[in-house]
Design an enzyme around this catalytic site. Structure first.
Site: not given
Ligand code: AP5
Length: 217
Positions: A13, A88, A127, A171
Site C-alpha cells: 500500500k 481500517r 523491510r 497485524r
Molecule cells: P509497503 O509498501 O511498506 O507495504 P504496506 O502495505 O504499506 O505495509 P505496512 O507494513 O506499512 O502496512 P501496515 O498497514 O501494517 O502499517 P502502517 O504503517 O499503515 O511494503 C512492505 C515491504 O515490501 C517494503 O519493504 C517494500 O519495499 C516491499 N514491497 C512492496 N511491494 C512489493 C512488491 N510488489 N514486490 C516485492 N516487494 C514489495 O500501520 C502501522 C500501525 O499503525 C498499525 O499496525 C496500527 O497499529 C496503526 N495504524 C495505522 N493506521 C491505522 C488506522 N487507520 N487505524 C488504526 N490503527 C492504525
C-alpha cells in the site's frame, strides 16, 4: 482524484500509494506514518497509540478519526488525496463517509491490494525504512544504492519496531477481522478495484495506473 488504498500489512500500500500520489500531484496520507511521527514526538495522541502499534493492534477509532478528519480538512486535500491505511474498521469507514459528505467531496476509487500471509511476512521482515523521510526499502527486492542508507536523504535506515514475525501475525489478524470486511463495504458502493499485490512493484504500479487513469498507459 480521491483514492483509498486497502490491503493487508506488507501488501505494498505505502509503496504504491506514495508513487500514485506523486504522479497525481495530490497528498499521500498514511495514518501509519502520522502515528509514528506522533509517537516519536511524544504528543498526547502518540503516547496513547504507542502500545497499540507495538503489539500490532489497531489504535482506537476515536483517536485516529480525529487525526484523519483534521488532515483531510486541510486546503491541500481539496484537489484530491491518496489515503494509505485508512479506513481500517467499519467505524472509520462510516466516519470517512460522513466527513466527505460534510466537505462535499466524493471518493473516486478504492484500490484493494491483495497478497498472501507468506508473501507479506517475508516482505515486512525484510523491510528497512527511513525515519527521516519515510522512504521504504526491502533488503532483497528494492535495496538502497548504499547499504542501509536512504537514497532520498542519506539518513541511516532502520527496521520498524513492529516489523517482527510475532507482531506481523497480530497485524494480519487485525486486518482479517477488522479491515478485510471493508472490501465488501466499498464493493457495495461500486468503488472497489482489486489488484494482485504479489507481482513485482512495477507491474503492480502499472495495473493501478490503468485502473485510475485507464487511458494514460
Ligand atoms: P509497503 O509498501 O511498506 O507495504 P504496506 O502495505 O504499506 O505495509 P505496512 O507494513 O506499512 O502496512 P501496515 O498497514 O501494517 O502499517 P502502517 O504503517 O499503515 O511494503 C512492505 C515491504 O515490501 C517494503 O519493504 C517494500 O519495499 C516491499 N514491497 C512492496 N511491494 C512489493 C512488491 N510488489 N514486490 C516485492 N516487494 C514489495 O500501520 C502501522 C500501525 O499503525 C498499525 O499496525 C496500527 O497499529 C496503526 N495504524 C495505522 N493506521 C491505522 C488506522 N487507520 N487505524 C488504526 N490503527 C492504525
Amino acid at each position: 482524484m480521491k483514492l483509498i488504498f486497502l490491503g493487508p500489512p506488507g501488501s505494498g500500500k505505502g509503496t504504491q500509494a506514495k508513487r500514485v500520489a506523486a504522479y497525481l500531484g495530490v497528498p499521500h496520507i498514511s495514518t501509519g506514518d502520522m502515528l509514528r511521527e506522533a509517537v516519536a514526538r511524544e504528543t498526547p495522541g502518540g503516547v496513547k497509540a504507542r502500545d497499540f502499534i507495538g503489539s500490532g493492534l489497531l489504535v482506537p477509532d476515536e483517536l485516529i478519526n480525529i487525526i484523519l478528519g483534521e488532515r483531510i480538512e486541510r486546503k491541500d486535500c481539496q484537489k484530491g488525496f491518496v489515503l494509505d491505511g485508512f479506513p481500517r474498521s467499519s467505524g472509520q469507514a462510516d466516519m470517512l463517509t460522513k466527513k466527505l459528505q460534510e466537505l462535499s467531496m466524493t471518493l473516486d476509487k478504492v484500490i484493494d491490494i491483495i497478497a498472501s500471509f507468506q508473501v507479506i511476512s517475508e516482505r515486512i521482515c525484510g523491510r528497512r525504512s527511513c525515519p527521516n523521510c519515510g522512504a521504504s526499502y526491502h533488503i532483497l527486492y528494492s535495496s538502497p544504492e548504499k547499504k542501509d542508507i536512504c537514497n532520498e536523504c542519506g539518513n541511516s535506515l532502520v527496521r520498524r519496531s513492529d516489523d517482527t514475525e510475532e507482531v506481523v501475525q497480530a497485524r494480519y489478524k487485525e486486518y482479517m477481522e477488522k479491515t478485510m470486511p471493508l472490501s465488501d463495504y466499498y464493493k457495495h458502493k461500486g468503488l472497489l478495484y482489486t489488484v494482485n499485490g504479489e507481482l513485482d512493484i512495477e507491474e503492480v504500479y502499472k495495473n493501478i495506473v490503468n485502473i485510475i487513469l485507464p487511458k494514460m498507459l
